[in-house]
Design a protein around this motif. Structure first.
Motif, PDB file in Angstrom:
ATOM      1  N   PRO A  66       0.851  -1.192   0.000  1.00  0.00           N
ATOM      2  CA  PRO A  66       0.000   0.000   0.000  1.00  0.00           C
ATOM      3  C   PRO A  66       0.882   1.236   0.000  1.00  0.00           C
ATOM      4  O   PRO A  66       1.954   1.238   0.617  1.00  0.00           O
ATOM      5  CB  PRO A  66      -0.787  -0.111   1.303  1.00  0.00           C
ATOM      6  N   LEU A  67       0.430   2.293  -0.677  1.00  0.00           N
ATOM      7  CA  LEU A  67       1.241   3.505  -0.837  1.00  0.00           C
ATOM      8  C   LEU A  67       0.552   4.708  -0.229  1.00  0.00           C
ATOM      9  O   LEU A  67      -0.677   4.795  -0.261  1.00  0.00           O
ATOM     10  CB  LEU A  67       1.481   3.786  -2.326  1.00  0.00           C
ATOM     11  N   GLY A  68       1.355   5.624   0.293  1.00  0.00           N
ATOM     12  CA  GLY A  68       0.793   6.899   0.725  1.00  0.00           C
ATOM     13  C   GLY A  68       0.870   7.078   2.219  1.00  0.00           C
ATOM     14  O   GLY A  68       1.947   7.216   2.778  1.00  0.00           O
ATOM     15  N   LYS A  69      -0.306   7.094   2.848  1.00  0.00           N
ATOM     16  CA  LYS A  69      -0.372   7.246   4.296  1.00  0.00           C
ATOM     17  C   LYS A  69      -0.755   5.885   4.870  1.00  0.00           C
ATOM     18  O   LYS A  69      -1.909   5.493   4.804  1.00  0.00           O
ATOM     19  CB  LYS A  69      -1.421   8.298   4.664  1.00  0.00           C
ATOM     20  N   VAL A  70       0.249   5.189   5.397  1.00  0.00           N
ATOM     21  CA  VAL A  70       0.017   3.819   5.871  1.00  0.00           C
ATOM     22  C   VAL A  70       0.547   3.684   7.301  1.00  0.00           C
ATOM     23  O   VAL A  70       1.487   2.925   7.567  1.00  0.00           O
ATOM     24  CB  VAL A  70       0.699   2.779   4.951  1.00  0.00           C
ATOM     25  N   PRO A  71      -0.044   4.453   8.236  1.00  0.00           N
ATOM     26  CA  PRO A  71       0.542   4.509   9.590  1.00  0.00           C
ATOM     27  C   PRO A  71       0.495   3.182  10.335  1.00  0.00           C
ATOM     28  O   PRO A  71       1.252   3.004  11.290  1.00  0.00           O
ATOM     29  CB  PRO A  71      -0.318   5.576  10.295  1.00  0.00           C
ATOM     30  N   HIS A  72      -0.356   2.245   9.897  1.00  0.00           N
ATOM     31  CA  HIS A  72      -0.440   0.981  10.624  1.00  0.00           C
ATOM     32  C   HIS A  72       0.629  -0.015  10.203  1.00  0.00           C
ATOM     33  O   HIS A  72       0.690  -1.122  10.735  1.00  0.00           O
ATOM     34  CB  HIS A  72      -1.832   0.365  10.445  1.00  0.00           C
ATOM     35  N   TRP A 131       6.029   9.264   5.329  1.00  0.00           N
ATOM     36  CA  TRP A 131       4.851  10.047   5.702  1.00  0.00           C
ATOM     37  C   TRP A 131       4.631   9.932   7.206  1.00  0.00           C
ATOM     38  O   TRP A 131       4.460  10.934   7.896  1.00  0.00           O
ATOM     39  CB  TRP A 131       3.590   9.589   4.951  1.00  0.00           C
ATOM     40  N   SER A 132       4.693   8.721   7.714  1.00  0.00           N
ATOM     41  CA  SER A 132       4.473   8.527   9.150  1.00  0.00           C
ATOM     42  C   SER A 132       5.524   9.253   9.982  1.00  0.00           C
ATOM     43  O   SER A 132       5.206   9.899  10.982  1.00  0.00           O
ATOM     44  CB  SER A 132       4.487   7.028   9.480  1.00  0.00           C
ATOM     45  N   ARG A 133       6.791   9.168   9.565  1.00  0.00           N
ATOM     46  CA  ARG A 133       7.858   9.818  10.331  1.00  0.00           C
ATOM     47  C   ARG A 133       7.706  11.329  10.398  1.00  0.00           C
ATOM     48  O   ARG A 133       8.094  11.933  11.396  1.00  0.00           O
ATOM     49  CB  ARG A 133       9.220   9.522   9.691  1.00  0.00           C
ATOM     50  N   LEU A 155       6.643  13.775  -2.873  1.00  0.00           N
ATOM     51  CA  LEU A 155       5.728  13.550  -1.761  1.00  0.00           C
ATOM     52  C   LEU A 155       6.454  12.918  -0.575  1.00  0.00           C
ATOM     53  O   LEU A 155       7.500  12.294  -0.734  1.00  0.00           O
ATOM     54  CB  LEU A 155       4.604  12.618  -2.227  1.00  0.00           C
ATOM     55  N   ARG A 156       5.885  13.081   0.585  1.00  0.00           N
ATOM     56  CA  ARG A 156       6.270  12.286   1.747  1.00  0.00           C
ATOM     57  C   ARG A 156       5.368  11.065   1.755  1.00  0.00           C
ATOM     58  O   ARG A 156       4.153  11.220   1.853  1.00  0.00           O
ATOM     59  CB  ARG A 156       6.084  13.086   3.029  1.00  0.00           C
ATOM     60  N   SER A 157       5.948   9.876   1.642  1.00  0.00           N
ATOM     61  CA  SER A 157       5.128   8.685   1.478  1.00  0.00           C
ATOM     62  C   SER A 157       5.597   7.543   2.356  1.00  0.00           C
ATOM     63  O   SER A 157       6.789   7.399   2.635  1.00  0.00           O
ATOM     64  CB  SER A 157       5.190   8.188   0.023  1.00  0.00           C
ATOM     65  N   ASP A 158       4.652   6.714   2.735  1.00  0.00           N
ATOM     66  CA  ASP A 158       4.937   5.377   3.216  1.00  0.00           C
ATOM     67  C   ASP A 158       4.761   4.464   2.004  1.00  0.00           C
ATOM     68  O   ASP A 158       3.847   4.666   1.202  1.00  0.00           O
ATOM     69  CB  ASP A 158       3.939   4.952   4.292  1.00  0.00           C
ATOM     70  N   GLY A 159       5.612   3.442   1.900  1.00  0.00           N
ATOM     71  CA  GLY A 159       5.425   2.527   0.781  1.00  0.00           C
ATOM     72  C   GLY A 159       6.674   1.753   0.465  1.00  0.00           C
ATOM     73  O   GLY A 159       7.757   2.053   0.977  1.00  0.00           O
ATOM     74  N   ALA A 160       6.504   0.731  -0.373  1.00  0.00           N
ATOM     75  CA  ALA A 160       7.631  -0.131  -0.735  1.00  0.00           C
ATOM     76  C   ALA A 160       7.379  -0.768  -2.091  1.00  0.00           C
ATOM     77  O   ALA A 160       6.238  -0.876  -2.545  1.00  0.00           O
ATOM     78  CB  ALA A 160       7.821  -1.226   0.316  1.00  0.00           C
ATOM     79  N   GLY A 161       8.468  -1.182  -2.716  1.00  0.00           N
ATOM     80  CA  GLY A 161       8.385  -1.925  -3.968  1.00  0.00           C
ATOM     81  C   GLY A 161       9.438  -3.021  -3.977  1.00  0.00           C
ATOM     82  O   GLY A 161      10.415  -2.953  -3.212  1.00  0.00           O
ATOM     83  N   ALA A 162       9.236  -4.026  -4.824  1.00  0.00           N
ATOM     84  CA  ALA A 162      10.194  -5.138  -4.889  1.00  0.00           C
ATOM     85  C   ALA A 162      10.218  -5.724  -6.299  1.00  0.00           C
ATOM     86  O   ALA A 162       9.230  -5.631  -7.039  1.00  0.00           O
ATOM     87  CB  ALA A 162       9.835  -6.222  -3.873  1.00  0.00           C
ATOM     88  N   MET A 163      11.364  -6.306  -6.655  1.00  0.00           N
ATOM     89  CA  MET A 163      11.572  -6.913  -7.965  1.00  0.00           C
ATOM     90  C   MET A 163      12.327  -8.232  -7.787  1.00  0.00           C
ATOM     91  O   MET A 163      13.157  -8.343  -6.889  1.00  0.00           O
ATOM     92  CB  MET A 163      12.465  -6.043  -8.863  1.00  0.00           C
ATOM     93  N   ILE A 164      12.069  -9.182  -8.680  1.00  0.00           N
ATOM     94  CA  ILE A 164      12.813 -10.445  -8.639  1.00  0.00           C
ATOM     95  C   ILE A 164      13.628 -10.589  -9.919  1.00  0.00           C
ATOM     96  O   ILE A 164      13.096 -10.467 -11.026  1.00  0.00           O
ATOM     97  CB  ILE A 164      11.866 -11.644  -8.445  1.00  0.00           C
ATOM     98  N   VAL A 165      14.920 -10.825  -9.725  1.00  0.00           N
ATOM     99  CA  VAL A 165      15.865 -10.925 -10.838  1.00  0.00           C
ATOM    100  C   VAL A 165      16.386 -12.359 -10.939  1.00  0.00           C
ATOM    101  O   VAL A 165      16.783 -12.960  -9.923  1.00  0.00           O
ATOM    102  CB  VAL A 165      17.070  -9.969 -10.624  1.00  0.00           C
TER     103      VAL A 165
END
Ligand SMILES: [Zn+2]
Lengths: 140, 395
Positions: free
Chosen positions: B22-28, B120-122, B221-231
């Motif tokens: 999830p992206l954006g404001k994810v304080p949980h 974002w949370s920080r 933006l100030r965001s919470d979020g993550a992405g991943a890739m498999i090589v």
């Protein structure tokens, strides 16, 4: 820091390293000094153990002319730290000294909207607390 | 010293799955939890299980020690090769590059790369945190030659470059604005993007100034979020779920002497980095169908577009003002909305988006038509570290 200083000066003070201490000691005496290499004759900044041009460990802290130009600058319109409350806008600039090195400072003594790249400037010292003077720059 | 990128790497490795949290404001969710989620989603996308992974090249906020170990613990993976890169926004593409190199060296076979943050949370925990707008702990900030002069936040450092570019080439704020407007149009097509409202050049001009020459809408933006890739290898990719996206070329360059040295703030490390990537791929700027460019600030897109050879140095202003970056433009760029309008996760989402464009998973509203190649940039590490990745479809 004394309670009195805290009341009057709320901005962060520099926390010198062993390498930069001579810079700040000289600034307190209103002298702008940089390391000058004894081997190749060049100046460098920020302070470090060896000449960044030739890696010689042999240098002198040498007073410079204190003149230079604005290489680039930004104007703070948003408050990031309560120490600057009431001082927005203020200008933070990269100064290119005539001796070559570039250093970060403030431009003072001119309205923020009149600062330009390549503006000729000279150093002036701001005695911000007992024992700490910040080199700043003003139109030459 | 001249170096020659090894063209034997071209099309030999592939990205076989991508995912995001999830992206954006994810304080949980914590930064670790966000990355864990992105990794699980990338595994699903590839049709792989955690036990198929034997290498972790993942990163989180810079003040969390050995992030890769924390993720390995959560995913139950002992890795043949694992580390956390520390090149700021250039780290995420660098992880993909290290993955290829480690597989080639025989140290591992299947690498999970990723990054996440809780910015974002920080920056919304208190009024003081909001004012400082710093995503790293105070101990990591400089102790002199900065804070005592009121130098705070990332906008200023990048702003020096923008101001210098304006001085040298007559670049205008409206031209920076064209970048923000183009990416916002893309974000409106992306249901996961943080920014939902249309943006005009007029809105851009009226937004409050932050650190001139940057206003609010020049800043990511100030965001919470993550992405991943498999090589993994192209060979291994054959059995997997998705059409593999090939790694055609990559490069890096790092102006370690600093942002203030030479003319690094207008001729950035993106130049030599992309030259190496093009050489490995056997491609040039004219062969690129779309771009995902590291957009921490509008100006950084402009200089990288120039450094990547899409126009000459100093001509980035007219280039972006022509609408070139829009989905139907000459160079569709940041097609998910980028860090200015989707979410700012230090470039990892731009790798994810580049892969998805070439997987061809989008509908007509968001898909770059006939996209066969995509160039992705990563930039950071005190503004001087750069990595470039060129991706392509398997034809
Ligand atoms: Zn020397």
């Amino acid at each position: 820091m004394s309670a009195e200083t805290q009341d009057t000066y709320l901005k962060p003070l520099p926390r010198p390293s062993a390498e930069s201490q001579p810079f700040w000691d000289a600034a307190r005496d209103h002298r702008l000094v940089l390391q000058k290499c004894r081997a190749c004759g060049k100046f460098w900044f920020p302070p470090s153990q060896r000449c960044v041009h030739c890696l010689s460990g042999d240098h002198d802290w040498t007073e410079v002319t204190g003149t230079g130009r604005v290489f680039s600058f930004v104007t703070y319109q948003r408050l990031y730290h309560k120490g600057w409350e009431g001082e927005i806008p203020y200008v933070v600039a990269v100064i290119e000294l005539d001796e070559g090195p570039r250093l970060l400072s403030n431009i003072v003594g001119i309205p923020a909207d009149q600062v330009t790249c390549d503006l000729k400037v000279r150093v002036t010292f701001d005695d911000v607390s007992p024992g700490v003077s910040l080199p700043k720059f003003t139109p030459a | 010293m001249n170096i020659e990128p090894n063209t034997a790497y071209r099309d030999k490795y592939a990205i076989v799955g991508v995912g995001n949290s999830p992206l954006g404001k994810v304080p949980h969710m914590s930064a670790i939890g966000l990355v864990e989620q992105a990794c699980v989603n990338a595994l699903d996308d590839a049709g792989l299980r955690a036990r198929d992974i034997d290498s972790l090249l993942v990163r989180g906020p810079d003040d969390i020690y050995t992030f890769h170990q924390l993720i390995g613990e959560r995913l139950g993976i002992n890795a043949n090769f694992s580390t956390t890169a520390t090149n700021g926004g250039a780290s995420q593409i660098l992880s993909v590059i290290l993955a290829v190199m480690a597989i080639e060296a025989g140290l591992c076979t299947t690498v999970l790369c990723g990054y996440g943050r809780d910015s974002w949370s920080r920056t919304h925990r208190s009024e003081e945190a909001r004012m400082r707008s710093a995503t790293r702990s105070e101990e990591m900030e400089s102790s002199e030659f900065g804070p005592e002069y009121g130098l705070f936040g990332a906008p200023a450092m990048h702003g020096f470059g923008a101001r210098r570019h304006m001085h040298l080439y007559g670049t205008t704020r409206d031209q920076f604005g064209a970048i923000a407007v183009a990416f916002r149009e893309h974000a409106l097509r992306n249901p996961e993007a943080m920014m939902k409202k249309p943006l005009t050049l007029e809105d851009y001009r009226e937004a409050r100034m932050i650190v001139e020459p940057f206003g609010l809408l020049d800043c990511s933006l100030r965001s919470d979020g993550a992405g991943a890739m498999i090589v993994t290898t192209r060979e291994r990719a054959k059995d997997l779920r998705r059409r593999p996206v090939l790694i055609k070329g990559f490069g890096t360059h790092n102006n370690l002497t600093g942002w203030f040295a030479d003319d690094n703030m207008v001729n950035t490390a993106a130049g030599p980095s992309s030259a190496r990537a093009y050489a490995m791929a056997g491609l040039g700027p004219d062969d690129i169908d779309c771009a995902q460019i590291y957009d921490c600030f509008t100006y950084m897109v402009m200089t990288q577009i120039e450094d990547y050879g899409f126009c000459r140095k100093g001509e980035g202003g007219p280039f972006v003002a022509s609408g070139a970056l829009k989905l139907d433009g000459r160079l569709p760029t940041n097609t998910s909305g980028g860090q200015l309008s989707e979410a700012h996760c230090e470039g990892v989402l731009q790798i994810v988006e580049g892969v998805r464009q070439l997987q061809g998973i989008y509908g007509n509203d968001r898909q770059v038509k006939d996209a066969k190649t995509c160039i992705v940039s990563g930039h950071g590490g005190n503004t001087v570290c750069h990595s470039t990745l060129i991706l392509g479809t398997a034809t």
